[in-house]
Every structure is written in structure tokens, then in C-alpha cells.
Design a protein around this motif. Sequence first.
Motif, PDB file in Angstrom:
ATOM      1  N   GLU A   1       0.928  -1.145  -0.074  1.00 27.40           N
ATOM      2  CA  GLU A   1      -0.128   0.006  -0.058  1.00 27.40           C
ATOM      3  C   GLU A   1       0.872   1.159   0.116  1.00 27.40           C
ATOM      4  OE1 GLU A   1      -3.271   2.361   2.632  1.00 27.40           O
ATOM      5  OE2 GLU A   1      -3.018   0.183   2.939  1.00 27.40           O
ATOM      6  N   GLN A   2       2.088   1.262   0.670  1.00 30.83           N
ATOM      7  CA  GLN A   2       2.685   2.443   0.834  1.00 30.83           C
ATOM      8  C   GLN A   2       3.673   2.639  -0.523  1.00 30.83           C
ATOM      9  OE1 GLN A   2       2.616   0.133   3.245  1.00 30.83           O
ATOM     10  NE2 GLN A   2       2.656   1.146   5.187  1.00 30.83           N
ATOM     11  N   LEU A   3       4.087   1.516  -0.955  1.00 30.28           N
ATOM     12  CA  LEU A   3       4.619   1.382  -2.476  1.00 30.28           C
ATOM     13  C   LEU A   3       3.839   2.090  -3.365  1.00 30.28           C
ATOM     14  CD1 LEU A   3       6.839  -1.544  -2.021  1.00 30.28           C
ATOM     15  CD2 LEU A   3       7.511   0.489  -1.862  1.00 30.28           C
TER      16      LEU A   3
ATOM     17  N   ALA B   1       4.224   5.546  -5.406  1.00 29.65           N
ATOM     18  CA  ALA B   1       4.290   5.263  -6.912  1.00 29.65           C
ATOM     19  C   ALA B   1       3.456   6.211  -7.689  1.00 29.65           C
ATOM     20  CB  ALA B   1       3.970   3.964  -7.339  1.00 29.65           C
ATOM     21  N   LYS B   2       2.053   6.574  -7.110  1.00 26.91           N
ATOM     22  CA  LYS B   2       1.294   7.389  -7.608  1.00 26.91           C
ATOM     23  C   LYS B   2       1.671   8.804  -7.534  1.00 26.91           C
ATOM     24  CE  LYS B   2      -2.957   4.335  -6.617  1.00 26.91           C
ATOM     25  NZ  LYS B   2      -4.109   4.318  -5.759  1.00 26.91           N
ATOM     26  N   ARG B   3       2.301   8.936  -6.592  1.00 29.63           N
ATOM     27  CA  ARG B   3       2.882  10.452  -6.441  1.00 29.63           C
ATOM     28  C   ARG B   3       3.952  10.595  -7.347  1.00 29.63           C
ATOM     29  NH1 ARG B   3       4.230  11.709  -0.373  1.00 29.63           N
ATOM     30  NH2 ARG B   3       4.314  13.995  -1.200  1.00 29.63           N
ATOM     31  N   ILE B   4       4.991   9.649  -7.770  1.00 33.63           N
ATOM     32  CA  ILE B   4       5.920  10.080  -8.852  1.00 33.63           C
ATOM     33  C   ILE B   4       5.222   9.769 -10.104  1.00 33.63           C
ATOM     34  CG2 ILE B   4       7.435   9.618  -7.106  1.00 33.63           C
ATOM     35  CD1 ILE B   4       8.081   6.836  -8.620  1.00 33.63           C
ATOM     36  N   GLN B   5       4.072   9.214 -10.409  1.00 35.17           N
ATOM     37  CA  GLN B   5       3.582   8.880 -11.879  1.00 35.17           C
ATOM     38  C   GLN B   5       3.510   9.856 -12.534  1.00 35.17           C
ATOM     39  OE1 GLN B   5      -0.247   6.938 -11.735  1.00 35.17           O
ATOM     40  NE2 GLN B   5       0.113   5.728 -13.760  1.00 35.17           N
TER      41      GLN B   5
ATOM     42  N   HIS C   1      10.310   6.226 -12.324  1.00 34.98           N
ATOM     43  CA  HIS C   1      10.149   4.517 -11.889  1.00 34.98           C
ATOM     44  C   HIS C   1      10.566   4.543 -10.318  1.00 34.98           C
ATOM     45  CE1 HIS C   1      14.620   5.162 -12.806  1.00 34.98           C
ATOM     46  NE2 HIS C   1      14.815   4.433 -11.498  1.00 34.98           N
ATOM     47  N   LEU C   2      10.254   3.307  -9.917  1.00 31.58           N
ATOM     48  CA  LEU C   2      10.568   2.962  -8.501  1.00 31.58           C
ATOM     49  C   LEU C   2      11.304   1.981  -8.349  1.00 31.58           C
ATOM     50  CD1 LEU C   2       9.633   3.807  -5.747  1.00 31.58           C
ATOM     51  CD2 LEU C   2       7.997   2.171  -5.605  1.00 31.58           C
ATOM     52  N   GLU C   3      12.685   2.018  -7.817  1.00 33.16           N
ATOM     53  CA  GLU C   3      13.708   0.889  -7.701  1.00 33.16           C
ATOM     54  C   GLU C   3      13.333   0.285  -6.535  1.00 33.16           C
ATOM     55  OE1 GLU C   3      18.214   0.221  -7.634  1.00 33.16           O
ATOM     56  OE2 GLU C   3      17.601   2.075  -8.628  1.00 33.16           O
ATOM     57  N   LEU C   4      13.391  -0.827  -6.396  1.00 33.11           N
ATOM     58  CA  LEU C   4      13.328  -1.938  -5.372  1.00 33.11           C
ATOM     59  C   LEU C   4      14.502  -2.643  -4.970  1.00 33.11           C
ATOM     60  CD1 LEU C   4       9.637  -3.017  -6.001  1.00 33.11           C
ATOM     61  CD2 LEU C   4      10.411  -0.924  -4.413  1.00 33.11           C
TER      62      LEU C   4
ATOM     63  N   ASN D   1       4.856 -14.318  -5.676  1.00 35.80           N
ATOM     64  CA  ASN D   1       3.816 -13.977  -6.561  1.00 35.80           C
ATOM     65  C   ASN D   1       4.075 -12.365  -7.058  1.00 35.80           C
ATOM     66  OD1 ASN D   1       2.031 -16.040  -6.292  1.00 35.80           O
ATOM     67  ND2 ASN D   1       1.451 -15.352  -4.163  1.00 35.80           N
ATOM     68  N   LEU D   2       5.695 -12.333  -7.461  1.00 37.82           N
ATOM     69  CA  LEU D   2       5.854 -11.061  -7.773  1.00 37.82           C
ATOM     70  C   LEU D   2       5.125 -10.467  -9.157  1.00 37.82           C
ATOM     71  CD1 LEU D   2       8.423  -9.285  -6.597  1.00 37.82           C
ATOM     72  CD2 LEU D   2       9.548 -10.126  -8.678  1.00 37.82           C
ATOM     73  N   ALA D   3       5.089 -11.298  -9.881  1.00 40.43           N
ATOM     74  CA  ALA D   3       4.405 -10.711 -11.293  1.00 40.43           C
ATOM     75  C   ALA D   3       3.136 -10.238 -10.891  1.00 40.43           C
ATOM     76  CB  ALA D   3       4.578 -12.038 -12.217  1.00 40.43           C
ATOM     77  N   LYS D   4       2.316 -11.182 -10.325  1.00 37.78           N
ATOM     78  CA  LYS D   4       0.864 -10.723  -9.977  1.00 37.78           C
ATOM     79  C   LYS D   4       0.802  -9.573  -9.057  1.00 37.78           C
ATOM     80  CE  LYS D   4      -3.420 -12.167  -9.906  1.00 37.78           C
ATOM     81  NZ  LYS D   4      -4.263 -11.512 -11.134  1.00 37.78           N
ATOM     82  N   THR D   5       1.610  -9.569  -8.073  1.00 37.31           N
ATOM     83  CA  THR D   5       1.549  -8.446  -7.095  1.00 37.31           C
ATOM     84  C   THR D   5       2.009  -7.117  -7.875  1.00 37.31           C
ATOM     85  OG1 THR D   5       2.530  -9.890  -5.444  1.00 37.31           O
ATOM     86  CG2 THR D   5       2.852  -7.319  -5.262  1.00 37.31           C
ATOM     87  N   PHE D   6       2.904  -6.863  -8.774  1.00 33.72           N
ATOM     88  CA  PHE D   6       3.184  -5.829  -9.600  1.00 33.72           C
ATOM     89  C   PHE D   6       2.750  -5.648 -11.062  1.00 33.72           C
ATOM     90  CE2 PHE D   6       6.333  -5.933  -6.147  1.00 33.72           C
ATOM     91  CZ  PHE D   6       6.270  -4.958  -5.636  1.00 33.72           C
TER      92      PHE D   6
END
Length: 184
Positions: free
Chosen positions: A26-28, A32-36, A41-44, A53-58
Motif C-alpha cells: 500500500e505504501q509503495l 508510485a502514484k505520487r511520482i507517476q 520509476h520506483l527502484e526496489l 507472486n511477484l509478477a501478480k503483485t506488480f
Amino acid sequence: MHAAGVRGLRCNIVDIANKSAGLPLEQLRNLAKRIQPFGWHLELLMHVNEYLNLAKTFEDFPVELVFGHFGYSHAKHGIADKGFQGLLELMKIERAWVKMTGPYRICDGNLPYQDMHPFNDAVLKVNPNRLIWGSDWPHVMVKKQMPHDADLCDLLGAWVQDANLRKSILVDNPCILYDFPAYQ
């Protein structure tokens, strides 16, 4: 910040105090919505093997994602690991970039980091247009033989032998990701 050249934010997920709570999704997403609007981009910095479930999550994340250190999954987990496979899926659908950095951080051996070669081959195969390279200098917190940047450059040459592909990884792809003027 955008006028000064900022093109993304980096979040360290590796050092989250309460890992049992999972990703702070939720925080990420809010970040992301603030920088969109800026096209950032967001580097993790995260161990992708910890998130099955990385692909589904993002898959519908508001901004593009960048993962350092080949996804920061230790070589012992292998390329069949579900988290690493999720990273490859995100690359395939052009939702993620991978930084070809720090192979010494995620394997047990020293140069030429043989156990990292399958990871290199996997990201090259799935989408070489989503790869960028970096030396990871100044190599902080290295607990084994300190890598020499010239050796890391040579390693890239050994792993990516096609000169055009190497130029894409070193020049063209970073120009796209970081919104640099195109190199002539």
C-alpha cells in the motif's frame, strides 16, 4: 527535483524491520502514484526470491519498476525460483527493468562468478531491452574479495559478447530509463 534530473526513487525492502508483514504494498503504491505524473520509476532493493507472486503483485503497478542486483536473489536459489521467475515475467511484459549489478553480492564464489552466469543468461534471453549495467561502486559492505571495476567491465564483455547488445545495455537502455538525451 525533476528539473534537476531525478527520474526515480529507490526503496530498500531488504532492511524492512517486520518482514513477516510482507511487502509494504500500500505504501509503495501510494508512493508510485505520487511520482507517476513525472514519469519516474520506483527502484526496489529486494530479494525477489522472498516474494513468490511477484509478477501478480506488480502486474498493474502505476509506475515501472527497477530491480537491482539481478533481483538480489542469491545464486543458490537458482533461476527456477518462483520469485526470480516472477521478475522475468515482469521483464517480459515490460513492467520491470533489471540492473546487472553486484554479482559478487549474490553468489558464493569470486570472479568470474560462475554461479551467476545462468541469471545473466536468463535476463538476456527474456528481454535485453530492459537491462542496464552498473559497477555497483563503491562496493560497500563486501564480505569477500573486493571486486575491481575493470574486472567487472571485462565480465560484462564476457557475458554479453554481442557489441550491439552491449551498447544497448550500457547506452541505449539507460537513455530510455533515465530520460537522457539519445547518444549519437
